[in-house]
Each structure stands twice: as structure tokens, then as C-alpha cells.
Write a protein that holds these residues in place. Structure first.
Motif, PDB file in Angstrom:
ATOM      1  N   ASP A 128       0.866  -1.321   0.045  1.00  0.00           N
ATOM      2  CA  ASP A 128       0.123   0.157  -0.068  1.00  0.00           C
ATOM      3  C   ASP A 128       0.808   1.240  -0.058  1.00  0.00           C
ATOM      4  O   ASP A 128       0.617   2.325  -0.917  1.00  0.00           O
ATOM      5  CB  ASP A 128      -0.934  -0.115   1.216  1.00  0.00           C
ATOM      6  CG  ASP A 128      -2.177  -0.666   0.752  1.00  0.00           C
ATOM      7  OD1 ASP A 128      -2.529  -1.102  -0.237  1.00  0.00           O
ATOM      8  OD2 ASP A 128      -2.880  -1.018   2.059  1.00  0.00           O
ATOM      9  N   TYR A 129       1.842   1.196   0.852  1.00  0.00           N
ATOM     10  CA  TYR A 129       2.898   2.480   0.840  1.00  0.00           C
ATOM     11  C   TYR A 129       3.666   2.557  -0.505  1.00  0.00           C
ATOM     12  O   TYR A 129       3.373   3.670  -0.986  1.00  0.00           O
ATOM     13  CB  TYR A 129       3.710   2.285   2.051  1.00  0.00           C
ATOM     14  CG  TYR A 129       3.026   2.256   3.354  1.00  0.00           C
ATOM     15  CD1 TYR A 129       1.887   2.955   3.614  1.00  0.00           C
ATOM     16  CD2 TYR A 129       3.684   1.282   4.539  1.00  0.00           C
ATOM     17  CE1 TYR A 129       1.375   2.761   4.773  1.00  0.00           C
ATOM     18  CE2 TYR A 129       2.927   1.176   5.643  1.00  0.00           C
ATOM     19  CZ  TYR A 129       1.638   1.732   5.858  1.00  0.00           C
ATOM     20  OH  TYR A 129       1.199   1.693   7.271  1.00  0.00           O
ATOM     21  N   ASN A 130       3.900   1.466  -1.080  1.00  0.00           N
ATOM     22  CA  ASN A 130       4.657   1.710  -2.525  1.00  0.00           C
ATOM     23  C   ASN A 130       3.658   2.285  -3.452  1.00  0.00           C
ATOM     24  O   ASN A 130       4.078   3.118  -4.086  1.00  0.00           O
ATOM     25  CB  ASN A 130       5.128   0.111  -2.766  1.00  0.00           C
ATOM     26  CG  ASN A 130       6.323  -0.161  -2.092  1.00  0.00           C
ATOM     27  OD1 ASN A 130       7.021   0.507  -1.576  1.00  0.00           O
ATOM     28  ND2 ASN A 130       6.557  -1.586  -2.307  1.00  0.00           N
ATOM     29  N   TYR A 131       2.289   1.998  -3.335  1.00  0.00           N
ATOM     30  CA  TYR A 131       1.453   2.341  -4.212  1.00  0.00           C
ATOM     31  C   TYR A 131       1.056   3.977  -4.046  1.00  0.00           C
ATOM     32  O   TYR A 131       1.124   4.837  -4.870  1.00  0.00           O
ATOM     33  CB  TYR A 131       0.052   1.651  -3.957  1.00  0.00           C
ATOM     34  CG  TYR A 131      -1.127   2.277  -5.341  1.00  0.00           C
ATOM     35  CD1 TYR A 131      -0.771   1.888  -6.534  1.00  0.00           C
ATOM     36  CD2 TYR A 131      -2.069   2.894  -5.099  1.00  0.00           C
ATOM     37  CE1 TYR A 131      -1.321   2.270  -7.685  1.00  0.00           C
ATOM     38  CE2 TYR A 131      -2.981   3.250  -6.121  1.00  0.00           C
ATOM     39  CZ  TYR A 131      -2.433   3.104  -7.377  1.00  0.00           C
ATOM     40  OH  TYR A 131      -3.392   3.597  -8.269  1.00  0.00           O
ATOM     41  N   VAL A 132       0.977   4.387  -2.900  1.00  0.00           N
ATOM     42  CA  VAL A 132       1.039   5.832  -2.417  1.00  0.00           C
ATOM     43  C   VAL A 132       2.343   6.740  -2.917  1.00  0.00           C
ATOM     44  O   VAL A 132       2.128   7.589  -3.579  1.00  0.00           O
ATOM     45  CB  VAL A 132       1.090   6.161  -0.911  1.00  0.00           C
ATOM     46  CG1 VAL A 132       1.036   7.522  -0.626  1.00  0.00           C
ATOM     47  CG2 VAL A 132      -0.271   5.325  -0.269  1.00  0.00           C
TER      48      VAL A 132
END
Length: 268
Positions: A128-132
């Protein structure tokens, strides 16, 4: 572990992060009175959150969702209220709905990632953080949170890199600096970690987490007076640091610092 999220949310609010937003846009089928009511509920939800009354906040967000079911912000904010009550699975459902409604908005991914951390699903949180960061390469919170998730996997050197990126983007993001300092301590860079902690306390003297960390580091380093002095400040600000289980599993300090604090507490 399950209480981690409420701690994180509280810390984010203290340091100026975490700005929940609900935007109620006028649709042809909605009256001005309905929009006004929605805004009133949102204001009451935020007020309840600030008072730590997350159940009441959840109730207001539920009312908003019933009135405005396509409002992604309302779903995401109800997820925040639920996660602060340790209703992590229910919160994930809310975040998933928010993401479905607003797939290119970063907040629901950040929030979902934090909930996934609370469940120990580190790799999913990192995704999720990578996508952000794909959506916004300058999102300081995403770097900090990804560092936390990597720390959860024991990848402290990688976590340090993420924390550095976080406060390079947002120099006043004190908690990213605190996370960086405790990660340095875990990797054996004791002197550098203590210097960083001291710099943080100089700027934020009421930062209980860092004062408690200094207590532990100074104690095992033989600086008993400095340790005692910082403990008076830390315990006076937040007495949870006397609970090693809380420190290790909710705040999630690194093992070496938890051990150091344990040595100090045993002589109290």
C-alpha cells in the motif's frame, strides 16, 4: 499489537499529520439541508475524535455514509474511527470501499497500510505504501510508514533509509526523526542515535517517546543522572513507557532499546 493504531493516530495528530477530510458535494438528489446536516455530523465526528471518543465518531461517520454512500472520505474516516477501537477487520472493509470510490487518492491507502501493520501484515502494508509513493513520490508519511513496516520485518537498515527520505521531504516531521533514531540504536549506531534523540528533545521537549528512549540509552551507557532526568520527563508526560509490553508490541521499539529500558525499570 491491536492498540498500535490508536497510538499512531494520536501521534500523527500531535505532530500535525493526519488531516481527515470529508467533502460533501452537492448532487441533484440532495437538498441544502442534507448537505448542512452532513457537515454538522462531520464536525461532530472530528470533535469526538479529538476527545478520544472513537465510538461516537464512528456513529457520526456511519450516519454520513448512510446519507452520502459514495463519499470516499467518510468511508476512510470511519475506518480510522474503527481502527482506533481495534476493529481492524471492519476498518479494512471501510478502507477498501474508500479505495474503490477514490482509487487515486492516497489517504485510504495510507490508512489501510497502518491497519495492516496492526494485523502484522507487513508485506501487504508495504504494498500500500509503495502504491502511495507511485501516486506521490514526495509523500513523507508513506516513507515513514513504510519504514515502520520494514522495521516490523526486522529490516532496520532499509527502515533507516525510508525514515531519512521522510524527514528530508518534511524536516519538521518529528516522529520520522524519532523512528530514525531508535532504528539507528538497533543497528549499533549508539552515539549517533543519542545525538539525534538529543536534537529532537531540544526542539520538542515534551516528546515523551524520545525522552524515554534517551532514558534507556543513557542508563545502559552508564550515564545514570541523565537517564533519571529524562525518565522524570518521559513518565510525567506518558506513563505507558513503564509497561514493557506496550513499548515492545504497541509502540514497537526495537529489541535492543526495549532491553535497555527493561534494565532501567528493574532498578526503579
Amino acid at each position: 499489537m491491536m492498540k498500535l493504531i490508536s497510538i499512531l493516530l494520536s501521534l500523527l495528530l500531535v505532530f500535525g499529520w493526519g488531516k481527515p477530510v470529508v467533502a460533501l458535494s452537492a448532487a441533484p438528489s440532495l437538498t441544502q439541508e442534507q448537505l448542512q446536516q452532513g457537515n454538522e455530523w462531520a464536525n461532530k465526528a472530528f470533535a469526538a475524535t479529538n476527545e478520544g471518543d472513537f465510538a461516537t465518531a464512528e456513529g457520526y461517520w456511519t450516519q454520513i455514509i448512510e446519507q452520502f454512500p459514495t463519499n470516499a472520505g467518510a468511508w476512510s474516516n470511519r475506518g480510522n474511527s474503527r481502527v482506533s477501537q481495534n476493529k481492524l477487520q471492519a476498518a479494512l472493509t471501510d478502507y477498501n470501499k474508500a479505495i474503490e470510490l477514490a482509487p487515486n487518492v492516497t489517504d485510504p491507502y495510507l490508512n489501510r497500510g497502518t491497519a495492516l501493520e496492526g494485523l502484522g501484515k507487513w508485506e501487504d502494508a508495504i504494498a500500500d505504501y509503495n502504491y502511495v509513493l507511485e501516486l506521490d513520490p514526495n509523500d513523507a508519511m508513506a516513507y515513514n510508514n513504510r519504514g515502520n513496516a520494514k522495521a516490523g520485518l526486522g529490516k532496520w537498515d532499509e527502515a533507516i533509509i525510508d525514515y531519512q527520505k521522510s524527514f528530508a521531504i518534511a524536516p519538521n516531521f518529528a516522529f520520522a526523526r524519532a523512528n530514525y533514531a531508535v532504528a539507528l540504536y538497533e543497528t549499533g549506531k549508539t552515539d549517533k542515535a543519542i545525538r539525534e534523540m538529543r536534537n529532537i528533545v531540544r526542539k520538542y521537549p515534551n516528546f515523551a517517546d524520545v525522552r524515554a528512549a534517551l532514558t534507556a540509552a543513557y542508563w545502559v551507557g552508564g550515564q545514570k543522572g541523565e537517564a533519571e532526568s529524562n525518565w522524570v520527563g518521559a513518565y510525567g508526560l506518558d506513563n505507558r513507557y513503564k509497561d514493557l509490553d506496550w513499548v515492545a508490541n504497541i509502540r514497537r521499539w526495537p529489541p535492543s532499546l526495549v532491553t535497555a529500558l527493561d534494565k532501567f525499570l528493574k532498578l526503579q
